[in-house]
Scaffold this active site. Structure first.
Site, PDB file in Angstrom:
ATOM      1  CG  ASP A  31      -2.275   1.035   1.012  1.00  0.00           C
ATOM      2  OD1 ASP A  31      -2.257   1.591   0.228  1.00  0.00           O
ATOM      3  OD2 ASP A  31      -2.869   1.029   1.996  1.00  0.00           O
ATOM      4  NE  ARG A  35      -1.574   5.988   1.197  1.00  0.00           N
ATOM      5  CZ  ARG A  35      -1.637   5.301   2.300  1.00  0.00           C
ATOM      6  NH1 ARG A  35      -1.562   6.035   3.457  1.00  0.00           N
ATOM      7  NH2 ARG A  35      -1.472   4.079   2.337  1.00  0.00           N
ATOM      8  CG  ASN A  79      -6.830  -1.997  -6.486  1.00  0.00           C
ATOM      9  OD1 ASN A  79      -6.090  -3.017  -6.296  1.00  0.00           O
ATOM     10  ND2 ASN A  79      -7.651  -1.026  -5.755  1.00  0.00           N
TER      11      ASN A  79
END
Length: 253
Positions: A31, A35, A79
């Site tokens: 993950d 970001r 996703n």
């Protein structure tokens, strides 16, 4: 070389010394790629490409440590809701990586069997063909196992297994009275080497397992390690810290 770079090799050796027991099967929820890209002020593609490079390093560390089975949560059924362009890029990246397996000397030297788990009906035909070629090229290997969870959903796989068991009962191949947990397991992962999960690792400072391998992980009461680094920033130290959690749990059991 800064102070951190000087200290890290010593800390890494210390962590390795602490890890007396190495898990056989680690499942990783990778993950933080997007970001990470935002942190750099770059596009999403930059994050996914950096994440792919981290994956390669982690697989090398796993072999060094003697971890026989690694399962990577690469792309979930959820996703597919992402931006169409991002999904298309990810599929191309997956295809590139599966193609590279065919000629990767490390795969064949270390006898790594590559397998996909997930809903194959949801995978584009050209990618699925590449996946199946990689699986065929490594099918006879059994020293290490790399499972790629693609178009994967924990509930989805349980539903598919239930359907197959019901079909077996209806066709007279299964006696309802003889159904055991092993029966379900066989229908979940027919032909796939997927032993019980010993340790789940999730990066990106998220503290949930996202329904990843519920039968083999939750059913096995595996250890779980959540860590802050985004996947592209994941280090060998982070992997060793995760293994230390597994080791400590076994000692306290």
């Amino acid at each position: 070389m800064n102070l951190r770079e000087q200290i890290e090799p010593f800390y890494e050796r210390y962590l390795r010394w602490q890890c007396r027991q190495i898990p056989d099967h680690i499942a990783i929820i990778m993950d933080g790629n997007r970001r990470y890209a935002r942190m750099l002020g770059a596009g999403t593609i930059t994050g996914h490409r950096a994440g792919a490079e981290t994956t390669t390093r982690v697989l090398e560390w796993a072999q060094e440590l003697g971890i026989r089975t690694i399962t990577l949560y690469s792309f979930s059924t959820e996703n597919f809701r992402r931006d169409r362009e991002e999904v298309a890029y990810l599929f191309e990246l997956f295809k590139e990586k599966f193609i590279s397996i065919l000629s990767d000397e490390r795969v064949h030297k270390n006898h790594i069997r590559v397998q996909m788990i997930g809903d194959r009906s949801m995978v584009p035909a050209d990618l699925l063909q590449t996946i199946e070629e990689a699986e065929a090229a490594t099918r006879h290997y059994s020293r290490f196992f790399l499972n790629i969870a693609l178009a994967y959903g924990g509930r989805n796989e349980m539903v598919h297994a239930a359907r197959r068991v019901v079909e077996g009962v209806r066709d007279g191949q299964i006696d309802p009275a003889s159904i055991t947990p092993r029966t379900v397991e066989d229908y979940l992962y027919d032909g796939i080497h997927l032993p019980p999960v010993d340790l789940i690792v999730r990066t990106g400072n998220e503290r949930r397992t996202s329904n990843f391998l519920p039968w083999m992980a939750n059913g096995n009461e595996c250890a779980v390690y959540f860590c802050a680094p985004y996947w592209p920033l994941f280090r060998k130290i982070d992997l060793l810290r995760a293994i230390r959690v597994y080791d400590q749990r076994l000692r306290s059991a």
